[in-house]
Design a protein around this motif. Sequence first.
Motif, PDB file in Angstrom:
ATOM      1  N   UNK A 282       0.861  -1.177   0.000  1.00  0.00           N
ATOM      2  CA  UNK A 282       0.000   0.000   0.000  1.00  0.00           C
ATOM      3  C   UNK A 282       0.905   1.238   0.000  1.00  0.00           C
ATOM      4  N   UNK A 283       0.385   2.333  -0.513  1.00  0.00           N
ATOM      5  CA  UNK A 283       1.149   3.573  -0.657  1.00  0.00           C
ATOM      6  C   UNK A 283       1.985   3.900   0.582  1.00  0.00           C
ATOM      7  N   UNK A 284       3.307   4.038   0.381  1.00  0.00           N
ATOM      8  CA  UNK A 284       4.201   4.425   1.458  1.00  0.00           C
ATOM      9  C   UNK A 284       4.552   3.326   2.449  1.00  0.00           C
ATOM     10  N   UNK A 285       4.079   2.101   2.220  1.00  0.00           N
ATOM     11  CA  UNK A 285       4.311   1.021   3.186  1.00  0.00           C
ATOM     12  C   UNK A 285       5.332  -0.007   2.710  1.00  0.00           C
ATOM     13  N   UNK A 286       6.132   0.382   1.711  1.00  0.00           N
ATOM     14  CA  UNK A 286       7.156  -0.518   1.190  1.00  0.00           C
ATOM     15  C   UNK A 286       8.124  -1.009   2.252  1.00  0.00           C
ATOM     16  N   UNK A 287       8.684  -0.106   3.083  1.00  0.00           N
ATOM     17  CA  UNK A 287       9.599  -0.576   4.127  1.00  0.00           C
ATOM     18  C   UNK A 287       8.937  -1.552   5.103  1.00  0.00           C
ATOM     19  N   UNK A 288       7.681  -1.327   5.398  1.00  0.00           N
ATOM     20  CA  UNK A 288       6.948  -2.219   6.303  1.00  0.00           C
ATOM     21  C   UNK A 288       6.747  -3.596   5.656  1.00  0.00           C
TER      22      UNK A 288
END
Length: 85
Positions: A12-18
């Motif tokens: 989901x948008x902006x959750x790549x590191x997670x």
Amino acid sequence: MTVALMWEARAAQGRGPELLAWARAQELAGTPLRREFLRAPQDRVLVITWWDAAYDAELPELPEPDGDLVTRAVHRWRFESLGRD
């Protein structure tokens, strides 16, 4: 024979590191020859595991992450290694 399992998900948008942290924390029911983590634009995460096994062997794979962590279902591929040059 060496078999490579590829697992690719888009966070989901902006959750790549997670999503990457989630993938790294997943335990497999077995030890692959190698396990590699890659990332790409649009918060995509790719995990490749290499196994000493027959192409159609039952092998452990990463599960689907929680629905709100990804934007779509995980894509999975299986390949047979043909060696290196």
